[in-house]
Design a protein around this motif. Structure first.
Motif, short mmCIF file in Angstrom:
data_model
loop_
_atom_site.label_atom_id
_atom_site.label_comp_id
_atom_site.label_asym_id
_atom_site.label_seq_id
_atom_site.Cartn_x
_atom_site.Cartn_y
_atom_site.Cartn_z
N PHE A 35 31.36 49.89 29.38
CA PHE A 35 31.67 48.75 28.55
C PHE A 35 32.65 48.99 27.55
CE2 PHE A 35 31.15 45.72 25.04
CZ PHE A 35 31.47 44.47 25.78
N ASN A 36 32.70 50.23 26.80
CA ASN A 36 33.28 50.67 25.75
C ASN A 36 34.73 51.14 26.29
OD1 ASN A 36 31.86 49.64 23.53
ND2 ASN A 36 30.57 51.45 23.76
N THR A 37 34.85 51.49 27.55
CA THR A 37 36.22 51.82 27.97
C THR A 37 36.78 50.73 28.49
OG1 THR A 37 35.36 52.49 30.25
CG2 THR A 37 35.16 54.34 28.50
N ARG A 38 36.40 49.82 28.69
CA ARG A 38 36.85 48.47 29.27
C ARG A 38 37.08 47.43 28.22
NH1 ARG A 38 34.06 45.22 34.33
NH2 ARG A 38 35.94 44.62 35.35
N PHE A 39 36.40 47.45 27.24
CA PHE A 39 36.61 46.44 25.98
C PHE A 39 36.73 46.90 24.70
CE2 PHE A 39 34.23 44.16 29.51
CZ PHE A 39 35.09 43.10 29.82
N GLY A 40 36.69 48.49 24.67
CA GLY A 40 36.68 48.92 23.63
C GLY A 40 37.93 50.06 23.31
N ASP A 41 37.64 50.88 22.60
CA ASP A 41 38.51 52.17 22.47
C ASP A 41 37.91 53.25 22.88
OD1 ASP A 41 36.99 52.60 20.38
OD2 ASP A 41 38.72 52.29 18.76
N GLU A 42 36.74 53.50 23.46
CA GLU A 42 36.44 54.73 24.02
C GLU A 42 37.13 55.18 25.04
OE1 GLU A 42 32.44 55.56 26.11
OE2 GLU A 42 31.91 54.77 24.11
N LYS A 43 37.25 56.44 25.07
CA LYS A 43 38.02 57.32 25.86
C LYS A 43 37.55 57.51 27.46
CE LYS A 43 40.44 61.64 27.16
NZ LYS A 43 40.90 62.79 26.69
N GLY A 44 38.40 56.92 28.39
CA GLY A 44 37.88 56.75 29.78
C GLY A 44 38.76 55.75 30.30
N THR A 45 38.23 55.09 31.63
CA THR A 45 39.18 54.20 32.34
C THR A 45 38.41 52.95 32.74
OG1 THR A 45 40.62 53.91 34.31
CG2 THR A 45 38.42 55.26 34.67
N ASN A 46 38.82 52.08 33.35
CA ASN A 46 38.33 50.89 33.59
C ASN A 46 38.91 50.26 34.97
OD1 ASN A 46 40.52 49.28 32.93
ND2 ASN A 46 40.25 50.17 31.02
N PRO A 47 38.25 49.05 35.62
CA PRO A 47 38.56 48.84 36.67
C PRO A 47 40.12 48.25 36.65
CG PRO A 47 36.28 48.33 36.67
CD PRO A 47 36.91 48.88 35.47
N GLU A 48 40.30 47.47 35.87
CA GLU A 48 41.52 46.83 35.53
C GLU A 48 42.81 48.02 35.39
OE1 GLU A 48 38.52 44.52 35.08
OE2 GLU A 48 39.14 45.92 33.43
N GLU A 49 42.64 49.21 34.60
CA GLU A 49 43.46 50.05 34.53
C GLU A 49 43.82 50.68 36.00
OE1 GLU A 49 44.00 53.27 31.23
OE2 GLU A 49 42.32 53.97 32.63
N LEU A 50 42.70 50.98 36.95
CA LEU A 50 42.96 51.60 37.87
C LEU A 50 43.61 50.61 39.05
CD1 LEU A 50 39.28 53.30 38.24
CD2 LEU A 50 41.51 54.38 37.68
N GLU A 78 60.76 52.76 37.85
CA GLU A 78 59.62 52.89 37.06
C GLU A 78 59.01 51.54 37.09
OE1 GLU A 78 58.90 53.60 32.34
OE2 GLU A 78 60.06 55.17 33.19
N THR A 79 57.83 51.52 37.34
CA THR A 79 56.92 50.22 37.26
C THR A 79 55.88 50.29 36.55
OG1 THR A 79 57.91 49.68 39.65
CG2 THR A 79 56.10 48.31 38.82
N THR A 80 55.73 49.31 35.48
CA THR A 80 54.36 49.06 34.76
C THR A 80 53.79 47.67 35.28
OG1 THR A 80 55.45 50.07 32.80
CG2 THR A 80 53.37 48.62 32.61
N ALA A 81 52.63 47.99 35.70
CA ALA A 81 51.79 46.68 36.31
C ALA A 81 50.82 46.58 35.18
CB ALA A 81 50.91 47.04 37.56
N SER A 82 50.64 45.11 34.50
CA SER A 82 49.85 44.78 33.70
C SER A 82 48.66 43.71 34.38
CB SER A 82 50.31 43.98 32.48
OG SER A 82 51.31 44.73 32.14
N VAL A 83 47.52 44.25 34.18
CA VAL A 83 46.36 43.36 35.06
C VAL A 83 45.54 42.76 34.09
CG1 VAL A 83 44.46 43.54 36.35
CG2 VAL A 83 46.40 44.76 37.28
N LYS A 84 45.61 41.46 34.35
CA LYS A 84 44.79 40.62 33.33
C LYS A 84 43.51 40.19 33.63
CE LYS A 84 45.53 36.56 30.35
NZ LYS A 84 46.27 35.45 30.08
N LEU A 85 42.76 40.63 32.79
CA LEU A 85 41.03 40.12 33.09
C LEU A 85 40.99 38.99 32.22
CD1 LEU A 85 38.37 41.08 34.02
CD2 LEU A 85 37.92 42.34 31.95
N ASP A 86 40.33 37.80 32.62
CA ASP A 86 40.00 36.71 31.55
C ASP A 86 38.58 36.27 32.00
OD1 ASP A 86 42.55 35.85 30.91
OD2 ASP A 86 43.06 35.40 32.89
N GLN A 87 38.19 35.55 31.02
CA GLN A 87 36.73 35.01 31.19
C GLN A 87 36.73 33.69 31.84
OE1 GLN A 87 34.86 34.97 27.35
NE2 GLN A 87 33.18 35.53 28.34
#
Length: 141
Positions: A35-50, A78-87
């Motif tokens: 949860f904290n790598t997805r919604f906080g600033d803890e080191k790690g990854t999350n599904p949206e980043e992947l 050089e491509t940057t993808a921004s994946v948006k997670l919405d409620q």
């Protein structure tokens, strides 16, 4: 046919649970996610980043092959993808993936570049997989 695999392991549940991801190639090896790598600033990854990494990589490779097929032999993409997670009600949904492409391709004109980029956006396998809206912004130097 090619099949690639990744494994997710999660211990505990909800906000206090912690997980790790491993990929067949070994690029992800006990990579933390929670949860904290997805919604906080803890080191790690999350599904949206992947998903963003997969989409950026897939699109860029597809465009690279399209450019090679059109006779271009040098340049950079050089491509940057921004994946948006919405409620979405009580849960969440991935609503879009925005691709931002910066390219330097000697000898290409903007019309050909735009057509090849649009085709790569529509036809890269990850774009086809996603049911989210996919947009593309491109910049030619």
């Amino acid at each position: 046919m090619t099949t690639r695999t990744a494994t997710a392991r999660y211990e505990g549940f909800g906000k206090t649970g912690k997980g790790q991801l491993d990929s067949q190639s070994g690029v992800l090896a006990a990579t933390p996610y929670s949860f904290n790598t997805r919604f906080g600033d803890e080191k790690g990854t999350n599904p949206e980043e992947l998903i963003a990494a997969a989409h950026a990589g897939c699109f860029t490779m597809a465009l690279s092959f399209a450019l090679a097929g059109a006779g271009f032999t040098e340049g950079t993409l050089e491509t940057t993808a921004s994946v948006k997670l919405d409620q979405d009600g009580a849960g969440f949904k991935i609503s879009r993936s925005d691709l931002d492409l910066k390219a330097n391709i000697p000898g290409i004109d903007i019309e050909q570049f735009a057509a090849l980029a649009a085709d790569a956006k529509a036809n890269c396998p990850v774009s086809k997989l996603l049911n989210a809206e996919v947009s593309l912004t491109h910049h030619l130097a």
